[in-house]
Scaffold this motif. Sequence first.
Motif, PDB file in Angstrom:
ATOM      1  N   ALA A  12      35.327  44.992  36.710  1.00  0.00           N
ATOM      2  CA  ALA A  12      34.377  44.219  37.239  1.00  0.00           C
ATOM      3  C   ALA A  12      33.769  44.740  38.507  1.00  0.00           C
ATOM      4  N   ALA A  47      34.449  41.069  43.117  1.00  0.00           N
ATOM      5  CA  ALA A  47      34.693  40.388  41.874  1.00  0.00           C
ATOM      6  C   ALA A  47      35.016  38.684  42.267  1.00  0.00           C
ATOM      7  N   GLU A  73      38.735  34.505  43.581  1.00  0.00           N
ATOM      8  CA  GLU A  73      39.514  33.722  42.547  1.00  0.00           C
ATOM      9  C   GLU A  73      40.216  34.768  41.824  1.00  0.00           C
ATOM     10  N   CYS A  74      40.016  35.846  41.379  1.00  0.00           N
ATOM     11  CA  CYS A  74      40.569  36.810  40.398  1.00  0.00           C
ATOM     12  C   CYS A  74      41.844  37.256  41.142  1.00  0.00           C
ATOM     13  N   ASN A 107      36.191  31.422  35.438  1.00  0.00           N
ATOM     14  CA  ASN A 107      36.744  31.097  36.948  1.00  0.00           C
ATOM     15  C   ASN A 107      36.175  32.177  37.984  1.00  0.00           C
ATOM     16  N   GLY A 108      35.536  33.505  37.417  1.00  0.00           N
ATOM     17  CA  GLY A 108      35.299  34.409  38.428  1.00  0.00           C
ATOM     18  C   GLY A 108      34.023  33.994  39.182  1.00  0.00           C
ATOM     19  N   ARG A 109      33.859  34.477  40.333  1.00  0.00           N
ATOM     20  CA  ARG A 109      32.713  34.361  41.301  1.00  0.00           C
ATOM     21  C   ARG A 109      32.506  35.282  41.832  1.00  0.00           C
ATOM     22  N   PRO A 110      31.550  36.434  41.099  1.00  0.00           N
ATOM     23  CA  PRO A 110      31.259  37.601  41.556  1.00  0.00           C
ATOM     24  C   PRO A 110      30.010  37.719  42.329  1.00  0.00           C
ATOM     25  N   GLY A 162      39.612  42.789  37.164  1.00  0.00           N
ATOM     26  CA  GLY A 162      38.953  42.490  38.311  1.00  0.00           C
ATOM     27  C   GLY A 162      38.412  44.092  38.900  1.00  0.00           C
ATOM     28  N   TYR A 176      38.310  35.070  33.247  1.00  0.00           N
ATOM     29  CA  TYR A 176      37.348  35.549  34.425  1.00  0.00           C
ATOM     30  C   TYR A 176      36.050  34.939  34.071  1.00  0.00           C
TER      31      TYR A 176
END
Length: 251
Positions: free
Chosen positions: A129, A99, A102-103, A48-51, A126, A45
């Motif tokens: 998050a 979150a 992507e997750c 790669n995560g985009r919150p 997720g 995450y």
Amino acid sequence: MFSLIETNPQVEIQESEYQRLLGYPKNYSLEGRARELADEAQAWYARNGRPWIYAREISSLELKVRTACIGGIEFSSKKLRDILFEAQAHSVLLVAVSAGKECEEHARELWNEGKPDEYFFLETYGSAAVEQLIAVASGRICAWADENKMAALPHFSPGYSGWNIAEQLLLWKLFQKNFAGDFPGELEILESGMPRPKKSLLGVIGLTRDLARARQFQKLIPCENCFLPNCRYRRAPYKRSRPRMENIGRF
């Protein structure tokens, strides 16, 4: 009018909160395979995560006998109405956090690859998050309210006790009516009330200038439900967490 948009908020999930959502006992220490899976989910995450976080004030608020009318849309939740009435709220903030898609997409890939353990830990990360993002958003809002001699109430969302999840669509309609096309990330609400991406949350935060009344009712103090660490605006210790956003026992 207050507004908040963060496209890259820092996600720092406390170990205790992650373990709570995973279903481990309090003060349990992850080790072995569980430790490896937890670390993998966090590392993935982080890469790669985009919150994102979004909030904006709505000044149009009318409290009726059993309902609350926000921005011209009437909500039947008496609990929402009572929370706002007891605090003598004069306006509300609409809050959305996610979150990121992507997750959810990667978790689905893990499941399809026959990796249920990796899927479960990333799914749960997720959810953690989202809880951390709403805590961060609440902290930002509390700071702004305090500086402007107001108090922010605990966030309240469809699906919580006292607010039927069916009104998630009405709340989404209110978002679209006032802020269409203004989101920093993808979000939609299905007919069932489920958000897509599912690791997302819509909520309402009331604002009041009656500080004495807000302090009088402990349930109107968000701090007891907020685990945001090192918050200079904390007025009460963190005592209890919100219930899980979804039933993960089936996994």
